[in-house]
Design an enzyme around this catalytic site. Structure first.
Site, PDB file in Angstrom:
ATOM      1  N   TRP A 157       0.807  -1.227   0.000  1.00 53.43           N
ATOM      2  CA  TRP A 157       0.000   0.000   0.000  1.00 53.43           C
ATOM      3  C   TRP A 157       0.833   1.266   0.000  1.00 53.43           C
ATOM      4  O   TRP A 157       0.298   2.342  -0.207  1.00 53.43           O
ATOM      5  CB  TRP A 157      -0.930   0.012   1.223  1.00 53.43           C
ATOM      6  CG  TRP A 157      -0.203  -0.313   2.497  1.00 53.43           C
ATOM      7  CD1 TRP A 157      -0.165  -1.534   3.123  1.00 53.43           C
ATOM      8  CD2 TRP A 157       0.650   0.549   3.264  1.00 53.43           C
ATOM      9  NE1 TRP A 157       0.655  -1.475   4.228  1.00 53.43           N
ATOM     10  CE2 TRP A 157       1.167  -0.198   4.343  1.00 53.43           C
ATOM     11  CE3 TRP A 157       1.021   1.888   3.152  1.00 53.43           C
ATOM     12  CZ2 TRP A 157       2.037   0.318   5.295  1.00 53.43           C
ATOM     13  CZ3 TRP A 157       1.893   2.424   4.092  1.00 53.43           C
ATOM     14  CH2 TRP A 157       2.390   1.641   5.151  1.00 53.43           C
ATOM     15  N   ASN A 158       2.151   1.169   0.261  1.00 52.59           N
ATOM     16  CA  ASN A 158       2.899   2.432   0.438  1.00 52.59           C
ATOM     17  C   ASN A 158       3.163   3.159  -0.880  1.00 52.59           C
ATOM     18  O   ASN A 158       3.255   4.375  -0.906  1.00 52.59           O
ATOM     19  CB  ASN A 158       4.187   2.221   1.240  1.00 52.59           C
ATOM     20  CG  ASN A 158       5.149   1.267   0.598  1.00 52.59           C
ATOM     21  OD1 ASN A 158       4.783   0.489  -0.276  1.00 52.59           O
ATOM     22  ND2 ASN A 158       6.391   1.310   1.026  1.00 52.59           N
ATOM     23  N   LYS A 181      -2.384  -9.031  -7.204  1.00 51.12           N
ATOM     24  CA  LYS A 181      -3.165  -8.764  -5.989  1.00 51.12           C
ATOM     25  C   LYS A 181      -2.624  -7.490  -5.347  1.00 51.12           C
ATOM     26  O   LYS A 181      -1.521  -7.474  -4.812  1.00 51.12           O
ATOM     27  CB  LYS A 181      -3.039  -9.912  -4.983  1.00 51.12           C
ATOM     28  CG  LYS A 181      -4.067  -9.788  -3.872  1.00 51.12           C
ATOM     29  CD  LYS A 181      -3.686 -10.466  -2.583  1.00 51.12           C
ATOM     30  CE  LYS A 181      -2.924  -9.589  -1.652  1.00 51.12           C
ATOM     31  NZ  LYS A 181      -3.609  -8.359  -1.203  1.00 51.12           N
ATOM     32  N   PRO A 182      -3.407  -6.401  -5.418  1.00 47.43           N
ATOM     33  CA  PRO A 182      -2.955  -5.174  -4.750  1.00 47.43           C
ATOM     34  C   PRO A 182      -3.261  -5.250  -3.259  1.00 47.43           C
ATOM     35  O   PRO A 182      -4.064  -6.076  -2.816  1.00 47.43           O
ATOM     36  CB  PRO A 182      -3.812  -4.093  -5.416  1.00 47.43           C
ATOM     37  CG  PRO A 182      -5.083  -4.796  -5.802  1.00 47.43           C
ATOM     38  CD  PRO A 182      -4.723  -6.244  -6.066  1.00 47.43           C
ATOM     39  N   ALA A 183      -2.631  -4.372  -2.491  1.00 46.10           N
ATOM     40  CA  ALA A 183      -2.895  -4.330  -1.054  1.00 46.10           C
ATOM     41  C   ALA A 183      -4.358  -3.941  -0.806  1.00 46.10           C
ATOM     42  O   ALA A 183      -4.921  -3.110  -1.532  1.00 46.10           O
ATOM     43  CB  ALA A 183      -1.973  -3.321  -0.387  1.00 46.10           C
ATOM     44  N   GLY A 235       6.797  -6.272  -0.156  1.00 48.21           N
ATOM     45  CA  GLY A 235       6.077  -6.224   1.116  1.00 48.21           C
ATOM     46  C   GLY A 235       7.018  -6.595   2.246  1.00 48.21           C
ATOM     47  O   GLY A 235       8.239  -6.436   2.132  1.00 48.21           O
ATOM     48  N   GLU A 257      11.055  -8.023  -2.916  1.00 47.35           N
ATOM     49  CA  GLU A 257      11.512  -6.702  -2.476  1.00 47.35           C
ATOM     50  C   GLU A 257      10.924  -6.502  -1.100  1.00 47.35           C
ATOM     51  O   GLU A 257       9.738  -6.206  -0.958  1.00 47.35           O
ATOM     52  CB  GLU A 257      11.035  -5.652  -3.495  1.00 47.35           C
ATOM     53  CG  GLU A 257      11.954  -4.457  -3.568  1.00 47.35           C
ATOM     54  CD  GLU A 257      11.500  -3.372  -2.631  1.00 47.35           C
ATOM     55  OE1 GLU A 257      11.912  -3.439  -1.449  1.00 47.35           O
ATOM     56  OE2 GLU A 257      10.734  -2.499  -3.045  1.00 47.35           O
ATOM     57  N   LEU A 258      11.761  -6.722  -0.069  1.00 50.13           N
ATOM     58  CA  LEU A 258      11.232  -6.874   1.298  1.00 50.13           C
ATOM     59  C   LEU A 258      11.649  -5.699   2.173  1.00 50.13           C
ATOM     60  O   LEU A 258      11.922  -4.620   1.677  1.00 50.13           O
ATOM     61  CB  LEU A 258      11.693  -8.222   1.855  1.00 50.13           C
ATOM     62  CG  LEU A 258      11.407  -9.429   0.929  1.00 50.13           C
ATOM     63  CD1 LEU A 258      11.964 -10.708   1.492  1.00 50.13           C
ATOM     64  CD2 LEU A 258       9.913  -9.568   0.654  1.00 50.13           C
ATOM     65  N   CYS A 291      10.333   1.507   1.989  1.00 49.31           N
ATOM     66  CA  CYS A 291      11.276   0.474   2.431  1.00 49.31           C
ATOM     67  C   CYS A 291      12.714   0.971   2.350  1.00 49.31           C
ATOM     68  O   CYS A 291      13.605   0.347   2.902  1.00 49.31           O
ATOM     69  CB  CYS A 291      11.073  -0.814   1.659  1.00 49.31           C
ATOM     70  SG  CYS A 291      10.925  -0.539  -0.084  1.00 49.31           S
ATOM     71  N   GLU A 388      12.387  -2.363  11.423  1.00 51.54           N
ATOM     72  CA  GLU A 388      11.986  -1.316  10.487  1.00 51.54           C
ATOM     73  C   GLU A 388      10.880  -0.491  11.168  1.00 51.54           C
ATOM     74  O   GLU A 388       9.866  -1.038  11.588  1.00 51.54           O
ATOM     75  CB  GLU A 388      11.458  -1.988   9.210  1.00 51.54           C
ATOM     76  CG  GLU A 388      11.239  -1.046   8.073  1.00 51.54           C
ATOM     77  CD  GLU A 388      10.900  -1.780   6.773  1.00 51.54           C
ATOM     78  OE1 GLU A 388      10.297  -2.876   6.820  1.00 51.54           O
ATOM     79  OE2 GLU A 388      11.222  -1.242   5.700  1.00 51.54           O
TER      80      GLU A 388
HETATM   81  P1  ADP Z   1       2.667  -4.482   5.056  1.00 51.85           P
HETATM   82  O1  ADP Z   1       3.090  -4.700   6.467  1.00 51.85           O
HETATM   83  O2  ADP Z   1       3.411  -3.427   4.355  1.00 51.85           O
HETATM   84  O3  ADP Z   1       1.189  -4.393   4.844  1.00 51.85           O
HETATM   85  P2  ADP Z   1       2.569  -7.129   3.988  1.00 51.85           P
HETATM   86  O4  ADP Z   1       3.725  -7.975   3.617  1.00 51.85           O
HETATM   87  O5  ADP Z   1       1.676  -7.596   5.068  1.00 51.85           O
HETATM   88  O6  ADP Z   1       3.208  -5.724   4.292  1.00 51.85           O
HETATM   89  O7  ADP Z   1       1.662  -6.814   2.720  1.00 51.85           O
HETATM   90  C1  ADP Z   1       2.151  -6.660   1.416  1.00 51.85           C
HETATM   91  C2  ADP Z   1       1.212  -7.380   0.480  1.00 51.85           C
HETATM   92  O8  ADP Z   1       1.216  -8.757   0.797  1.00 51.85           O
HETATM   93  C3  ADP Z   1      -0.235  -6.927   0.567  1.00 51.85           C
HETATM   94  O9  ADP Z   1      -0.802  -6.957  -0.739  1.00 51.85           O
HETATM   95  C4  ADP Z   1      -0.857  -7.985   1.454  1.00 51.85           C
HETATM   96  O10 ADP Z   1      -2.241  -8.131   1.248  1.00 51.85           O
HETATM   97  C5  ADP Z   1      -0.112  -9.212   0.972  1.00 51.85           C
HETATM   98  N1  ADP Z   1      -0.124 -10.352   1.890  1.00 51.85           N
HETATM   99  C6  ADP Z   1      -0.107 -10.339   3.234  1.00 51.85           C
HETATM  100  N2  ADP Z   1      -0.117 -11.598   3.716  1.00 51.85           N
HETATM  101  C7  ADP Z   1      -0.133 -12.434   2.654  1.00 51.85           C
HETATM  102  C8  ADP Z   1      -0.142 -13.861   2.481  1.00 51.85           C
HETATM  103  N3  ADP Z   1      -0.140 -14.684   3.516  1.00 51.85           N
HETATM  104  N4  ADP Z   1      -0.163 -14.339   1.218  1.00 51.85           N
HETATM  105  C9  ADP Z   1      -0.166 -13.518   0.166  1.00 51.85           C
HETATM  106  N5  ADP Z   1      -0.148 -12.183   0.257  1.00 51.85           N
HETATM  107  C10 ADP Z   1      -0.125 -11.638   1.477  1.00 51.85           C
END
Ligand code: ADP
Length: 487
Positions: A157-158, A181-183, A235, A257-258, A291, A388
């Site tokens: 989402w950022n 799949k967007p946030a 994410g 990209e973590l 990030c 972080e």
């Molecule tokens: P943040 O803490 O920045 O929200 P996340 O890693 O939780 O970071 O989220 C980044 C993306 O990963 C979002 O689109 C979120 O919906 C997705 N996401 C979170 N958990 C899962 C999962 N178990 N499997 C697939 N996608 C996921």
């Protein structure tokens, strides 16, 4: 919906699967809210595994022809998409500020940045070269690059726009299809982008967008489905690790990209004004939610007091508020939960002896606000050193020698971006090479653009996005051996 834009047909609330706007199979929706006001913006179709499966099947069908087109033909569609993003950039920026909270000027900047990836890869996709290898015998080895296959992308989402175009641009340019799949916090930006891609003439099924509140259901299908050959994710590190594990069963390629834990190392010989300006941008951009945001300011003892004074004075000028208000310099953070998490890190630091120079409390403007904060007397045992922060909190650590700075910079499992401020050429090289990061800014923190390889080492991920290297993540290397040449 209360978002006021010129072309309201960009405001989509359904999923886009196989060229159709559709509801989820079970009719479920999830809410999107404005983090600045708490206002309900929209109810979005929530899809799960079955819809994801259909999108992947459509992607495979669409890719069969797309990958055989001349690169120039694919480029023409991407150029058109780019043009439409530019023409609609103000609408896209308004949608982004409404659902994400960043200031309108930051949103405009991101839309331009996002568009630049589409343009760059429209051009770069025409330059996918191979090799001819002279072999030791009567043969010739030919190396060709081919699209990796159907790509599944999961984005955060950022940066609700640019993190999508940075993946879809190269994937589509080289002949892949993509399911995204967007946030759940920021689906409107993604849906508007795919609407524009569709208007640009992208073939049916080539690019589907799957909004949903059940991320594991969508991600589970993406990682298990044998048709998907590559998963690209931006994410958090824990979710990245989980996806990599899930991808292992079918040996999918991954780009990750973590998280980051970026140090800004400011040496005594730095230009103080340049260092303060760079550190401010690196720390507080997007309210600290990138990030590559500065997570730890490491300042040498000789310049420490002057730096803290100048840096804090500048922070005291910030105005947090609604991203649409002209006087706002910094918007809210994404959710109330995020604001609480940021505060818990500050409380941990204070409990362990940190001094709050400025800020240190939730903002009064609403549940998602946090005061721009500067902390001193911080140590490497505190959470603000180890984790972080992802918020507008700057812990300023003190170091004595160059060796100390390098050791502190590397004392983390992360390795995305780092920054160095020094006037010494020798030190710039020495430290840049000694620290374990994918990207290093020397006297500069604005390091991102479409022409550079963005990515990290260690637990910050693998793969590179943008630049000529950004194509590699979507290409397979095939070797063809031509024999019997003398016959
Ligand atoms: P943040 O803490 O920045 O929200 P996340 O890693 O939780 O970071 O989220 C980044 C993306 O990963 C979002 O689109 C979120 O919906 C997705 N996401 C979170 N958990 C899962 C999962 N178990 N499997 C697939 N996608 C996921």
């Amino acid at each position: 919906m209360t978002i006021q834009i010129k072309d309201s047909s960009l405001l989509k609330t359904q999923a886009f699967i196989d060229g159709q706007w559709v509801d989820g199979d079970n009719g479920e929706t999830f809410a999107v809210t404005d983090p600045a006001t708490g206002e309900h913006l929209a109810d979005i179709a929530s899809v799960g595994a079955a819809e994801t499966r259909r999108a992947i099947a459509a992607a495979e069908r669409a890719m069969a022809e797309w990958k055989t087109l001349p690169a120039k033909s694919r480029s023409d569609v991407l150029e058109k998409w780019h043009q439409l993003i530019i023409e609609n950039s103000e609408d896209l920026a308004i949608i982004m500020t409404a659902e994400q909270g960043k200031t309108l000027s930051e949103s405009r900047g991101e839309v331009a940045y996002g568009a630049s990836f589409v343009k760059w890869f429209a051009e770069e996709g025409k330059r996918v070269y191979g090799d001819i290898i002279p072999t030791p015998s009567d043969r010739r080895g030919v190396v060709v690059k081919q699209p990796v296959g159907v790509v599944a992308a999961i984005t955060p989402w950022n940066f609700p726009n640019a993190m999508i175009t940075r993946k879809a641009g190269p994937a589509l340019a080289v002949g892949c299809a993509i399911v995204l799949k967007p946030a759940a916090e920021t689906p409107l930006s993604a849906l508007a982008l795919v609407e524009l891609a569709n208007r640009a003439g992208l073939p049916t099924g080539l690019f589907s967008v799957l909004p949903g509140s059940d991320a594991p259901a969508i991600g589970g299908e993406m990682t298990a489905n044998p048709t998907v050959k590559k998963v690209t994710f931006t994410g958090s590190t824990p979710v990245g690790k989980l996806l990599m594990k899930q991808c292992a069963d079918s040996v999918k390629r991954t780009s990750m990209e973590l998280g980051g834990n970026a140090p800004v190392i400011i040496f005594d010989d730095a230009d103080l004004d340049i260092a303060v300006a760079g550190a401010l941008t690196a720390k507080y951009r997007n309210s600290g939610q990138t990030c590559i945001c500065a997570n730890r300011l490491l300042v040498q003892e000789g310049i420490y007091d002057a730096f803290v004074e100048k840096f804090s004075a500048a922070v005291s000028e910030f105005r947090i508020g609604n991203g649409f208000a002209a006087e706002t310099t910094h918007g809210p953070v994404i959710t109330e939960k995020a604001a609480k998490e940021i505060h818990s890190k500050v409380e941990n630091a204070v409990a362990e002896g940190a001094t709050v120079v400025i800020g240190g409390q939730p903002g009064e403007q609403g549940a998602c606000f946090y005061q721009p904060t500067v902390l001193t007397d911080v140590t490497d045992t505190m959470r603000v050193f180890r984790e972080e922060i992802f918020g507008p909190v700057a812990p300023v650590f003190k170091f004595s020698t160059e060796a100390d700075a390098v050791r502190m910079a590397n004392d983390t499992e992360f390795g995305l971006a780092a920054y160095i401020y020094t006037e010494s050429m020798g030190r710039s090289w020495r430290v840049s090479e000694a620290i374990d990061y994918g990207m290093v800014g020397v006297n500069e923190t604005a390091i991102s653009s479409e022409v550079i390889p963005f990515g990290g080492v260690k637990e910050s991920g693998q793969g590179r996005e943008g630049s000529k290297y950004g194509l590699d993540d979507y290409l397979e290397t095939k070797y063809i051996c031509f024999g019997a040449l003398q016959r």
